[in-house]
Motif scaffolding. Structure first.
Motif, PDB file in Angstrom:
ATOM      1  N   ILE A  23       0.861  -1.191   0.000  1.00 37.84           N
ATOM      2  CA  ILE A  23       0.000   0.000   0.000  1.00 37.84           C
ATOM      3  C   ILE A  23       0.896   1.240   0.000  1.00 37.84           C
ATOM      4  CG2 ILE A  23      -1.945  -1.096   1.192  1.00 37.84           C
ATOM      5  CD1 ILE A  23      -1.040   0.296   3.761  1.00 37.84           C
ATOM      6  N   SER A  24       0.333   2.353  -0.410  1.00 39.61           N
ATOM      7  CA  SER A  24       1.071   3.617  -0.437  1.00 39.61           C
ATOM      8  C   SER A  24       0.867   4.370   0.877  1.00 39.61           C
ATOM      9  CB  SER A  24       0.584   4.480  -1.596  1.00 39.61           C
ATOM     10  OG  SER A  24      -0.765   4.874  -1.387  1.00 39.61           O
ATOM     11  N   VAL A  25       1.608   5.448   1.051  1.00 40.91           N
ATOM     12  CA  VAL A  25       1.407   6.310   2.221  1.00 40.91           C
ATOM     13  C   VAL A  25      -0.014   6.865   2.225  1.00 40.91           C
ATOM     14  CG1 VAL A  25       2.095   8.481   3.318  1.00 40.91           C
ATOM     15  CG2 VAL A  25       3.845   6.890   2.489  1.00 40.91           C
ATOM     16  N   ARG A  26      -0.510   7.241   1.069  1.00 45.01           N
ATOM     17  CA  ARG A  26      -1.886   7.766   0.982  1.00 45.01           C
ATOM     18  C   ARG A  26      -2.887   6.736   1.487  1.00 45.01           C
ATOM     19  NH1 ARG A  26      -6.190   7.744  -2.680  1.00 45.01           N
ATOM     20  NH2 ARG A  26      -5.017   6.445  -4.139  1.00 45.01           N
ATOM     21  N   GLN A  27      -2.707   5.484   1.109  1.00 45.60           N
ATOM     22  CA  GLN A  27      -3.612   4.433   1.576  1.00 45.60           C
ATOM     23  C   GLN A  27      -3.448   4.180   3.069  1.00 45.60           C
ATOM     24  OE1 GLN A  27      -2.140   1.742  -1.504  1.00 45.60           O
ATOM     25  NE2 GLN A  27      -4.244   1.440  -2.223  1.00 45.60           N
ATOM     26  N   PHE A  28      -2.217   4.294   3.560  1.00 47.26           N
ATOM     27  CA  PHE A  28      -1.976   4.128   4.992  1.00 47.26           C
ATOM     28  C   PHE A  28      -2.640   5.255   5.779  1.00 47.26           C
ATOM     29  CE2 PHE A  28       1.023   4.456   8.740  1.00 47.26           C
ATOM     30  CZ  PHE A  28       0.565   3.303   9.376  1.00 47.26           C
ATOM     31  N   VAL A  29      -2.553   6.481   5.266  1.00 46.09           N
ATOM     32  CA  VAL A  29      -3.238   7.617   5.886  1.00 46.09           C
ATOM     33  C   VAL A  29      -4.735   7.343   5.962  1.00 46.09           C
ATOM     34  CG1 VAL A  29      -3.940  10.026   5.504  1.00 46.09           C
ATOM     35  CG2 VAL A  29      -1.532   9.373   5.286  1.00 46.09           C
ATOM     36  N   ASN A  30      -5.294   6.829   4.891  1.00 43.72           N
ATOM     37  CA  ASN A  30      -6.722   6.507   4.839  1.00 43.72           C
ATOM     38  C   ASN A  30      -7.094   5.473   5.901  1.00 43.72           C
ATOM     39  OD1 ASN A  30      -8.989   4.581   3.580  1.00 43.72           O
ATOM     40  ND2 ASN A  30      -9.314   6.631   2.760  1.00 43.72           N
ATOM     41  N   ILE A  31      -6.256   4.443   6.050  1.00 40.41           N
ATOM     42  CA  ILE A  31      -6.510   3.390   7.033  1.00 40.41           C
ATOM     43  C   ILE A  31      -6.446   3.941   8.458  1.00 40.41           C
ATOM     44  CG2 ILE A  31      -5.575   1.244   8.023  1.00 40.41           C
ATOM     45  CD1 ILE A  31      -4.698   0.519   5.126  1.00 40.41           C
ATOM     46  N   VAL A  32      -5.445   4.783   8.731  1.00 37.32           N
ATOM     47  CA  VAL A  32      -5.319   5.369  10.069  1.00 37.32           C
ATOM     48  C   VAL A  32      -6.533   6.239  10.387  1.00 37.32           C
ATOM     49  CG1 VAL A  32      -3.971   6.922  11.524  1.00 37.32           C
ATOM     50  CG2 VAL A  32      -2.795   5.281  10.060  1.00 37.32           C
ATOM     51  N   ALA A  33      -6.982   7.026   9.410  1.00 37.42           N
ATOM     52  CA  ALA A  33      -8.123   7.919   9.636  1.00 37.42           C
ATOM     53  C   ALA A  33      -9.442   7.161   9.767  1.00 37.42           C
ATOM     54  CB  ALA A  33      -8.220   8.947   8.509  1.00 37.42           C
ATOM     55  N   LYS A  34      -9.484   5.926   9.290  1.00 38.01           N
ATOM     56  CA  LYS A  34     -10.686   5.093   9.438  1.00 38.01           C
ATOM     57  C   LYS A  34     -10.599   4.153  10.641  1.00 38.01           C
ATOM     58  CE  LYS A  34     -12.057   4.883   4.543  1.00 38.01           C
ATOM     59  NZ  LYS A  34     -12.166   3.979   3.355  1.00 38.01           N
ATOM     60  N   SER A  35      -9.506   4.231  11.365  1.00 34.13           N
ATOM     61  CA  SER A  35      -9.295   3.301  12.482  1.00 34.13           C
ATOM     62  C   SER A  35     -10.240   3.598  13.648  1.00 34.13           C
ATOM     63  CB  SER A  35      -7.848   3.396  12.972  1.00 34.13           C
ATOM     64  OG  SER A  35      -7.601   4.657  13.570  1.00 34.13           O
ATOM     65  N   ASP A  36     -10.411   2.588  14.505  1.00 34.05           N
ATOM     66  CA  ASP A  36     -11.230   2.772  15.708  1.00 34.05           C
ATOM     67  C   ASP A  36     -10.651   3.876  16.593  1.00 34.05           C
ATOM     68  OD1 ASP A  36     -12.879   0.731  14.867  1.00 34.05           O
ATOM     69  OD2 ASP A  36     -11.963  -0.801  16.144  1.00 34.05           O
ATOM     70  N   LEU A  37      -9.326   4.004  16.601  1.00 35.59           N
ATOM     71  CA  LEU A  37      -8.683   5.015  17.430  1.00 35.59           C
ATOM     72  C   LEU A  37      -9.062   6.414  16.952  1.00 35.59           C
ATOM     73  CD1 LEU A  37      -6.766   5.812  19.698  1.00 35.59           C
ATOM     74  CD2 LEU A  37      -4.847   5.529  18.092  1.00 35.59           C
ATOM     75  N   TYR A  38      -8.942   6.670  15.655  1.00 33.60           N
ATOM     76  CA  TYR A  38      -9.307   7.990  15.123  1.00 33.60           C
ATOM     77  C   TYR A  38     -10.790   8.259  15.373  1.00 33.60           C
ATOM     78  CZ  TYR A  38      -9.221  12.041  11.989  1.00 33.60           C
ATOM     79  OH  TYR A  38      -9.289  13.330  11.488  1.00 33.60           O
ATOM     80  N   PHE A  39     -11.614   7.254  15.140  1.00 33.57           N
ATOM     81  CA  PHE A  39     -13.065   7.382  15.326  1.00 33.57           C
ATOM     82  C   PHE A  39     -13.389   7.802  16.758  1.00 33.57           C
ATOM     83  CE2 PHE A  39     -17.293   5.755  16.283  1.00 33.57           C
ATOM     84  CZ  PHE A  39     -18.034   6.105  15.166  1.00 33.57           C
ATOM     85  N   SER A  40     -12.764   7.140  17.734  1.00 34.54           N
ATOM     86  CA  SER A  40     -13.058   7.439  19.135  1.00 34.54           C
ATOM     87  C   SER A  40     -12.481   8.781  19.572  1.00 34.54           C
ATOM     88  CB  SER A  40     -12.529   6.324  20.046  1.00 34.54           C
ATOM     89  OG  SER A  40     -11.114   6.247  19.974  1.00 34.54           O
ATOM     90  N   LEU A  41     -11.321   9.141  19.030  1.00 35.37           N
ATOM     91  CA  LEU A  41     -10.667  10.392  19.420  1.00 35.37           C
ATOM     92  C   LEU A  41     -11.366  11.622  18.867  1.00 35.37           C
ATOM     93  CD1 LEU A  41      -6.877   9.528  18.966  1.00 35.37           C
ATOM     94  CD2 LEU A  41      -8.013  10.090  21.124  1.00 35.37           C
ATOM     95  N   PHE A  42     -11.807  11.544  17.600  1.00 39.44           N
ATOM     96  CA  PHE A  42     -12.223  12.765  16.917  1.00 39.44           C
ATOM     97  C   PHE A  42     -13.661  12.767  16.403  1.00 39.44           C
ATOM     98  CE2 PHE A  42      -7.580  12.244  16.101  1.00 39.44           C
ATOM     99  CZ  PHE A  42      -7.173  13.183  17.037  1.00 39.44           C
ATOM    100  N   PHE A  43     -14.276  11.606  16.245  1.00 37.96           N
ATOM    101  CA  PHE A  43     -15.669  11.576  15.807  1.00 37.96           C
ATOM    102  C   PHE A  43     -16.617  11.495  16.998  1.00 37.96           C
ATOM    103  CE2 PHE A  43     -19.568   9.378  14.425  1.00 37.96           C
ATOM    104  CZ  PHE A  43     -19.974  10.221  13.406  1.00 37.96           C
ATOM    105  N   GLU A  44     -16.372  10.518  17.854  1.00 40.51           N
ATOM    106  CA  GLU A  44     -17.265  10.307  18.993  1.00 40.51           C
ATOM    107  C   GLU A  44     -17.200  11.452  20.003  1.00 40.51           C
ATOM    108  OE1 GLU A  44     -17.880   5.551  19.473  1.00 40.51           O
ATOM    109  OE2 GLU A  44     -16.097   6.410  20.430  1.00 40.51           O
ATOM    110  N   SER A  45     -16.037  12.088  20.130  1.00 43.22           N
ATOM    111  CA  SER A  45     -15.862  13.089  21.186  1.00 43.22           C
ATOM    112  C   SER A  45     -15.931  14.526  20.685  1.00 43.22           C
ATOM    113  CB  SER A  45     -14.513  12.864  21.884  1.00 43.22           C
ATOM    114  OG  SER A  45     -13.449  13.014  20.964  1.00 43.22           O
ATOM    115  N   SER A  46     -16.276  14.730  19.411  1.00 36.98           N
ATOM    116  CA  SER A  46     -16.302  16.088  18.846  1.00 36.98           C
ATOM    117  C   SER A  46     -17.679  16.411  18.290  1.00 36.98           C
ATOM    118  CB  SER A  46     -15.271  16.229  17.717  1.00 36.98           C
ATOM    119  OG  SER A  46     -13.975  15.963  18.174  1.00 36.98           O
ATOM    120  N   SER A  47     -17.956  17.704  18.153  1.00 43.77           N
ATOM    121  CA  SER A  47     -19.141  18.135  17.427  1.00 43.77           C
ATOM    122  C   SER A  47     -18.922  17.859  15.943  1.00 43.77           C
ATOM    123  CB  SER A  47     -19.357  19.635  17.636  1.00 43.77           C
ATOM    124  OG  SER A  47     -18.317  20.369  16.998  1.00 43.77           O
TER     125      SER A  47
END
Length: 253
Positions: free
Chosen positions: A57-81
């Motif tokens: 995979i490329s860096v762009r695809q890795f960025v996409n995977i990190v941003a779709k991760s459970d960690l990103y989801f909990s940090l910035f989606f669940e806890s933000s407006s």
């Protein structure tokens, strides 16, 4: 003009990268996309890291995977407006602030109608991302050089988002809600540490709004709301959902 002084040297994953260089790219992606939080070993995406190091995979695809991760989801989606979440997506993935309310509204629509993953894809699959970072450059703040098509005010807004980069983006409130909703310029001001009885928790704001009346004759009425800082984002969302137009937002004593 840009107010950054220090130029950022982009970090790129090259085809002949050593193991140390690959690890440096992985750390840079985590730092950028996860808003400078400390990533524990148990939170690392080891399978995706292996795919990246093996060239699958490329860096762009890795960025996409990190941003779709459970960690990103909990940090910035669940806890933000919704506004705060999208503001951080721009910062973390495109390296800039939203340019105007129209960009925010479009991404709110994508998230609501197509879902979380489509919202993340809309950044990493965009022409802007590919033009600025390609497949193998780690995203970085777009304030160190001129970016084609970027409005001047966006530099100021990006500067406001990037200030305090030594701290993480965890649990940070939206910094641009006022400016974007009211179509105001973002001023560069010295950071002020405020605590105690004068903290943001008791700041109050007046929102001047016009609304279209319902009836045989279309009429617009003016209304003013006074809300606390904590209520500001939800009130702006409510006004816009009901068709109101925000004329001005001012802080009141």
């Amino acid at each position: 003009m840009s107010l950054w002084v220090d130029k950022i040297d982009p970090i790129e994953l090259r085809s002949n990268a050593t193991e140390d260089e690959k690890q440096a790219v992985i750390r840079a992606v985590y730092k950028q996309v996860l808003g400078n939080i400390h990533v524990m070993e148990s939170q690392r995406l080891t399978s995706a890291e292996s795919f990246l190091k093996n060239g699958e995979i490329s860096v762009r695809q890795f960025v996409n995977i990190v941003a779709k991760s459970d960690l990103y989801f909990s940090l910035f989606f669940e806890s933000s407006s919704p506004y705060g979440f999208i503001e951080l997506n721009f910062k973390h993935i495109l390296g800039r602030a939203p340019q105007d309310q129209a960009e925010i509204s479009e991404h709110v629509r994508i998230c609501n109608e197509q879902g979380y993953e489509a919202e993340i894809d809309s950044y990493t699959n965009s022409d802007e991302y590919i033009q600025n970072f390609g497949e193998n450059i780690v995203p970085y703040p777009q304030g160190t050089s001129t970016v084609v098509g970027m409005k001047n005010v966006t530099f100021n807004r990006t500067f406001a988002l990037e200030r305090g980069y030594a701290t993480s983006d965890r649990n940070k409130p939206s910094r641009l809600t006022l400016d974007l909703a009211a179509n105001m310029g973002t001023k560069i001001t010295e950071p002020v540490s405020v605590s105690g009885p004068y903290s943001n928790t008791i700041k109050r704001f007046e929102i001047s709004v016009t609304k279209t009346g319902i009836g045989p004759v279309v009429k617009r009425s003016a209304t003013t709301y006074t809300v606390s800082y904590e209520q500001l984002t939800s009130k702006i969302n409510s006004i816009q959902k009901t068709g109101g137009k925000i004329l001005k937002i001012t802080e009141v004593a």
